[in-house]
Scaffold this motif. Structure first.
Motif, PDB file in Angstrom:
ATOM      1  N   ASP A  61      63.099  67.034  51.130  1.00 44.91           N
ATOM      2  CA  ASP A  61      63.831  66.359  50.057  1.00 44.91           C
ATOM      3  C   ASP A  61      62.859  65.415  49.367  1.00 44.91           C
ATOM      4  O   ASP A  61      62.132  64.675  50.036  1.00 44.91           O
ATOM      5  N   GLU A  62      62.869  65.460  48.055  1.00 46.75           N
ATOM      6  CA  GLU A  62      62.003  64.549  47.314  1.00 46.75           C
ATOM      7  C   GLU A  62      62.645  64.206  45.978  1.00 46.75           C
ATOM      8  O   GLU A  62      63.395  64.988  45.410  1.00 46.75           O
ATOM      9  N   TYR A  63      62.347  63.004  45.525  1.00 49.26           N
ATOM     10  CA  TYR A  63      62.764  62.596  44.191  1.00 49.26           C
ATOM     11  C   TYR A  63      61.832  63.273  43.200  1.00 49.26           C
ATOM     12  O   TYR A  63      60.621  63.272  43.388  1.00 49.26           O
ATOM     13  N   ARG A  64      62.399  63.868  42.181  1.00 45.89           N
ATOM     14  CA  ARG A  64      61.584  64.652  41.246  1.00 45.89           C
ATOM     15  C   ARG A  64      60.777  63.732  40.340  1.00 45.89           C
ATOM     16  O   ARG A  64      61.310  63.009  39.516  1.00 45.89           O
ATOM     17  N   ASP A 124      74.150  65.421  34.388  1.00 47.97           N
ATOM     18  CA  ASP A 124      75.412  64.898  34.909  1.00 47.97           C
ATOM     19  C   ASP A 124      75.592  63.474  34.393  1.00 47.97           C
ATOM     20  O   ASP A 124      74.730  62.621  34.611  1.00 47.97           O
ATOM     21  N   THR A 125      76.723  63.205  33.736  1.00 48.81           N
ATOM     22  CA  THR A 125      76.953  61.853  33.219  1.00 48.81           C
ATOM     23  C   THR A 125      77.091  60.828  34.337  1.00 48.81           C
ATOM     24  O   THR A 125      76.853  59.649  34.121  1.00 48.81           O
ATOM     25  N   VAL A 130      67.132  62.584  39.917  1.00 48.58           N
ATOM     26  CA  VAL A 130      67.081  63.937  40.460  1.00 48.58           C
ATOM     27  C   VAL A 130      66.398  63.915  41.823  1.00 48.58           C
ATOM     28  O   VAL A 130      65.287  63.392  41.972  1.00 48.58           O
ATOM     29  N   LYS A 131      67.080  64.469  42.808  1.00 47.15           N
ATOM     30  CA  LYS A 131      66.539  64.599  44.153  1.00 47.15           C
ATOM     31  C   LYS A 131      66.634  66.070  44.529  1.00 47.15           C
ATOM     32  O   LYS A 131      67.724  66.635  44.591  1.00 47.15           O
ATOM     33  N   ASP A 132      65.493  66.704  44.728  1.00 49.39           N
ATOM     34  CA  ASP A 132      65.458  68.106  45.102  1.00 49.39           C
ATOM     35  C   ASP A 132      65.496  68.249  46.612  1.00 49.39           C
ATOM     36  O   ASP A 132      64.908  67.451  47.346  1.00 49.39           O
ATOM     37  N   SER A 133      66.178  69.282  47.073  1.00 49.64           N
ATOM     38  CA  SER A 133      66.221  69.621  48.489  1.00 49.64           C
ATOM     39  C   SER A 133      65.796  71.088  48.581  1.00 49.64           C
ATOM     40  O   SER A 133      66.524  71.974  48.137  1.00 49.64           O
TER      41      SER A 133
END
Length: 143
Positions: A61-64, A124-125, A130-133
């Motif tokens: 998991d990382e923050y994009r 997304d409002t 963004v966090k990718d998994s």
């Protein structure tokens, strides 16, 4: 002599993909699952078990903050060659009892192939950041 017990912290460590540190990493999980044969023998009430192989899987998991995963998709779409990565996780909690007796831990995976969904874009409002998994499987490991 210290009086407090200091278990190993999950917060102290580093993740590398193809030798480059993932500065925005939030979580790494690597799982070793043995392939187990089980069978019974006449006259024996118990079940015999034996490891015949294994599977190595995981998730990062990382923050994009980079287009890492999108670039991998683009490269595959361009050349049709399955991308293989090397992922290394190092846990170094110098203030833990574990470190005092064993030092840091390191696992390096080779032949890593992405196995799950790769989110190309989301809007997304109610969204935050963004966090990718990313799920993966590996061919080999060095621990």
């Amino acid at each position: 002599m210290a009086e407090n017990t200091k278990p190993l912290s999950l917060k102290e460590g580093h993740v590398y993909i193809d030798g480059v540190e993932v500065i925005d990493a939030a979580k790494l999980s690597i799982v070793y699952t043995p392939t187990v044969w089980s069978g019974k023998i006449l006259g024996d009430k118990g079940t015999n078990r034996r490891w015949l192989g294994r599977d190595i899987t995981g998730t990062i998991d990382e923050y994009r903050t980079t287009p890492r995963w999108i670039n991998i998709v683009k490269q595959y779409e361009s050349d049709g060659i399955t991308p293989e990565l090397t992922i290394q996780g190092i846990r170094t909690d110098k203030d833990s009892d574990y470190y005092e007796t064993s030092g840091s831990e390191s696992v390096t995976l080779t032949g890593v192939v992405l196995t799950g969904d790769i989110n190309l874009i989301s809007l997304d409002t109610d969204g935050d950041v963004v966090k990718d998994s990313i799920a993966f499987g590996a061919k080999n490991l060095t621990a």
